[in-house]
Design an enzyme around this catalytic site. Structure first.
Site, mmCIF file in Angstrom:
data_model
loop_
_atom_site.group_PDB
_atom_site.id
_atom_site.type_symbol
_atom_site.label_atom_id
_atom_site.label_comp_id
_atom_site.label_asym_id
_atom_site.label_seq_id
_atom_site.Cartn_x
_atom_site.Cartn_y
_atom_site.Cartn_z
ATOM 1 N N LYS A 52 -26.523 16.879 -39.190
ATOM 2 C CA LYS A 52 -27.258 15.469 -39.871
ATOM 3 C C LYS A 52 -26.545 15.355 -41.165
ATOM 4 C CE LYS A 52 -31.873 16.711 -38.215
ATOM 5 N NZ LYS A 52 -33.277 17.416 -38.565
ATOM 6 N N GLN A 96 -36.789 20.998 -42.188
ATOM 7 C CA GLN A 96 -36.295 21.468 -40.991
ATOM 8 C C GLN A 96 -37.173 22.899 -40.647
ATOM 9 O OE1 GLN A 96 -33.802 20.202 -39.102
ATOM 10 N NE2 GLN A 96 -34.238 21.800 -37.352
ATOM 11 N N ASP A 119 -38.921 12.097 -40.811
ATOM 12 C CA ASP A 119 -39.049 12.620 -39.493
ATOM 13 C C ASP A 119 -40.370 11.962 -38.810
ATOM 14 O OD1 ASP A 119 -37.322 14.469 -38.677
ATOM 15 O OD2 ASP A 119 -38.283 16.284 -40.098
#
Length: 294
Positions: A52, A96, A119
């Site tokens: 990422k 995460q 997200d």
């Protein structure tokens, strides 16, 4: 059979984003800034977060990686999230998953500012998505929609079967495929571990989206001819013959199912690269919204 090439499409999207960022720079505007928080040393998570950060550099974003030890308490993580929420320099951030057992994942998701939740996991964003309102769509479902759209896969009036009901892929996917518009307007069946006779249901499907995490689960006899197959599964399977000692396998028995499918995503190189591309797209959206509200 045509491959839904996520690697190619994700590269196209990154190039489009990079061109937009270059224009932002030329106008003297602030470029998007994505932060990623990782707690602990999970190998797959570290690899994923690393890619990422690399993708951010490629498109000209600023990025910040926040590494916290696996012993981090829930209070410490929530404090860090509060800092990121209040930092005007950061447009969007992700925490995460999975998190260590001492931390309540739901509490963490709830603590993220919905306007920075790139997200798309916060209930406010999930609710807006379910109501067809403008919001951040979770990156993996967003990537699948983009693949279907760019390959012109017909979804209207089709029967879509989703396997798996996770909050990250299965459930949002079932909502999105049934929404008005394209891709959408399909009749959706959401199946899961308690569904009886799954094979009976999948053989009636025009589109199968499998997000189960069981390698080679979907066999050729479970799909009809010319079905569209989207494989979200990414499982490491031990294989001593490879340099890494494992292979990445999807939910679909690709070798045999691909002979019957009209479109199919490979693993790796299908849905995976799209997830990162759409996370970047959400971050760009976050930056644009913040700019418009400044």
């Amino acid at each position: 059979m045509q491959l839904l090439d996520g690697k190619k499409v994700s590269d196209d999207i990154k190039n489009e984003i990079a061109a937009e960022v270059a224009q932002m720079k030329a106008r003297g505007e602030k470029v998007p800034h994505l932060a990623a928080v990782i707690v602990g040393n999970d190998g797959a998570s570290l690899t994923y977060v690393g890619s990422k950060v690399k993708a951010c550099e490629k498109v000209g974003f600023e990025s910040t990686l926040v590494k916290m030890p696996s012993t981090t308490s829930e209070v410490e993580l929530l404090k860090k999230i509060k800092q990121l929420n209040e930092d005007d320099n950061i447009d969007g951030f992700i925490v995460q998953l999975p998190l260590p057992p001492q931390i309540d994942t739901q509490k963490v998701i709830m603590a993220i500012d919905p306007t920075k939740d790139v997200d798309g996991f916060h209930p406010e964003n999930f609710g807006k998505m379910a109501l067809d309102m403008s919001t951040f769509i979770p990156a993996t479902p967003f990537g699948i929609l983009e693949l279907l759209e760019r390959y012109g896969v017909e979804t209207q009036g089709k029967h879509t079967v989703v396997i798996g009901r996770s909050h990250i892929v299965g459930r949002p996917m079932s909502i999105l495929m049934g929404r008005k518009g394209f891709p959408g307007n399909s009749t959706v069946t959401l199946t899961h571990s308690y569904t009886k006779n799954i094979a009976q249901i999948t053989t009636q499907a025009d589109i199968v989206i499998s997000a189960l995490g069981v390698p080679n689960y979907l066999k050729a006899e479970m799909v009809k001819d010319d079905a569209v197959i989207v494989d979200v599964g990414i499982t490491r399977v031990n294989d001593e013959t490879t340099e890494k000692g494992y292979r990445i396998r999807g939910d679909v028995d690709f070798e045999n199912v691909s002979k019957k499918a009209s479109f199919i995503t490979p693993v790796p190189g299908g849905v995976g690269p799209m997830t990162i591309a759409m996370l970047l797209k959400n971050t760009l959206l976050a930056r644009e919204r913040r700019r418009d509200n400044e």
